[in-house]
Scaffold this motif. Sequence first.
Motif, PDB file in Angstrom:
ATOM      1  N   SER A  20       0.815  -1.205   0.000  1.00  0.00           N
ATOM      2  CA  SER A  20       0.000   0.000   0.000  1.00  0.00           C
ATOM      3  C   SER A  20       0.851   1.260   0.000  1.00  0.00           C
ATOM      4  O   SER A  20       0.380   2.320  -0.389  1.00  0.00           O
ATOM      5  N   ASP A  21       2.137   1.161   0.440  1.00  0.00           N
ATOM      6  CA  ASP A  21       3.072   2.272   0.315  1.00  0.00           C
ATOM      7  C   ASP A  21       4.150   1.825  -0.661  1.00  0.00           C
ATOM      8  O   ASP A  21       5.283   1.553  -0.308  1.00  0.00           O
ATOM      9  N   SER A  22       3.807   1.759  -1.935  1.00  0.00           N
ATOM     10  CA  SER A  22       4.667   1.093  -2.899  1.00  0.00           C
ATOM     11  C   SER A  22       5.598   2.063  -3.589  1.00  0.00           C
ATOM     12  O   SER A  22       5.375   3.259  -3.640  1.00  0.00           O
ATOM     13  N   ASN A  28       7.028  -2.550  -1.170  1.00  0.00           N
ATOM     14  CA  ASN A  28       6.634  -1.409  -0.359  1.00  0.00           C
ATOM     15  C   ASN A  28       7.780  -0.971   0.538  1.00  0.00           C
ATOM     16  O   ASN A  28       8.874  -1.525   0.516  1.00  0.00           O
ATOM     17  N   THR A  49      -5.339   3.936  -9.570  1.00  0.00           N
ATOM     18  CA  THR A  49      -4.700   3.014  -8.637  1.00  0.00           C
ATOM     19  C   THR A  49      -5.760   2.205  -7.899  1.00  0.00           C
ATOM     20  O   THR A  49      -6.718   2.763  -7.361  1.00  0.00           O
ATOM     21  N   VAL A  51      -6.190  -1.011  -4.933  1.00  0.00           N
ATOM     22  CA  VAL A  51      -5.526  -1.787  -3.892  1.00  0.00           C
ATOM     23  C   VAL A  51      -6.231  -3.133  -3.800  1.00  0.00           C
ATOM     24  O   VAL A  51      -7.453  -3.191  -3.631  1.00  0.00           O
ATOM     25  N   TYR A  55      -2.150  -4.544  -1.546  1.00  0.00           N
ATOM     26  CA  TYR A  55      -1.090  -4.124  -2.464  1.00  0.00           C
ATOM     27  C   TYR A  55      -1.655  -3.165  -3.512  1.00  0.00           C
ATOM     28  O   TYR A  55      -2.743  -3.372  -4.025  1.00  0.00           O
ATOM     29  N   SER A  56      -0.890  -2.117  -3.826  1.00  0.00           N
ATOM     30  CA  SER A  56      -1.327  -1.101  -4.778  1.00  0.00           C
ATOM     31  C   SER A  56      -0.873  -1.447  -6.187  1.00  0.00           C
ATOM     32  O   SER A  56       0.252  -1.902  -6.393  1.00  0.00           O
ATOM     33  N   TYR A  57      -1.755  -1.194  -7.146  1.00  0.00           N
ATOM     34  CA  TYR A  57      -1.458  -1.434  -8.550  1.00  0.00           C
ATOM     35  C   TYR A  57      -1.938  -0.234  -9.360  1.00  0.00           C
ATOM     36  O   TYR A  57      -3.119   0.128  -9.293  1.00  0.00           O
ATOM     37  N   GLN A  58      -1.025   0.386 -10.104  1.00  0.00           N
ATOM     38  CA  GLN A  58      -1.408   1.450 -11.023  1.00  0.00           C
ATOM     39  C   GLN A  58      -1.934   0.814 -12.305  1.00  0.00           C
ATOM     40  O   GLN A  58      -1.245   0.024 -12.933  1.00  0.00           O
TER      41      GLN A  58
END
Length: 390
Positions: A20-22, A28, A49, A51, A55-58
Amino acid sequence: MKKLALISVVGLILTGCGGSDSNSNGSNDNNTQAPSAVQGTIDSVSGNTIVVNGYSYQVDSANYAGEDVAIADLEKNMMVSISSIARSASTHTGGTQVGLEPTIVGLISDTNHNNGTFKVNGIELTFTDLSREIENGDWVMVSSLPTANAGYKVLSVVKFEYSNLTESVEVEGLISDLNESTFKLGANLSVDYSIAHVDNNGSSNRLANGLWVEVTGSMVGSVLKADEVEVEDFDEIDNDTEIEGIITWVANDKSSFDLSYKGRFLVNDNTRYEDGNKSNLTLGTEVEVTTKQANGENVATEIEFEHDDDSQDWNNNDVDFEGEVQSTNDDALSFVIQTQSGNQTVYVNQNTRYEDGLSFQTLHGQRIEAEAYKVNNQYIASEVEAEDND
């Protein structure tokens, strides 16, 4: 509420980065590497973006059934998958690919916004957050988890506009009451698969009671006329894949468990636990499982506990039988076991595990213990072993 617009475009691109803070290299700030592939629900959407499982994904774009989906139309709690192939492609193309994985797709009817009840493809569902902008006759995607009574725990309902597939519906669920041309799906949906293509690599294209399948086709009255029936499993998932689901069976010694009826994961001394421990492996618990392949089996390397499904009585879904096998039926893939309370028919499928040198062909006359789960009052054996006479 926006409509999810599907436009016929193939070749979708999106960029993935872990945590989440990638940062740009896919990990991260805690040096926690994002899994190589993810199957789960969208936690949040902000711009381009999303989550998923923390996990974050653009994302540049996403797809369903080969059609492009605008990222602005994605919503929280939609089920999606991000494959390792799609992630590795991002190194060269600037993006990876997200696929939508709804449980049910079809026309909504019988909506009651006051209590959140409705039907899709004749299946009775409940979702208290059902948008009042969704009306009877709209096409919707329903994301859900299994329940203890072969029903669906709805996570999201999203309205969309179909482009060129308006006659095609989709339903996932458990098979019961199987015969040569029909079966029940979920609690009560009748499926006619007499002309369908059956995709089941694990069992010579045979269907069986207790398998989780995806059916696509069209509604003819109250019957789903299937064009294709595909057995859903975890047989070909990559190492380091993280899968969100609900525990639907647990071995008595907690050495293994089934996730969302689709496949089994082994537990060993190296399995790591987050927000719980091995004793928390219980029916109805929602988890995120990270897995690897070892000797042809899926092994859980990490299990993160989410929460328990307190709305369902999962304990009634777990039954053990002990006794002598009186007969077997090759056509029905079932056996009759004589227990202290009488004879009971138990079905098997490709996910049934046999111990102590047993097999379905050698069950007749054997004294066994069978761990089973119940689907629409039919019992499906998860594990069969020789009876312990100690």
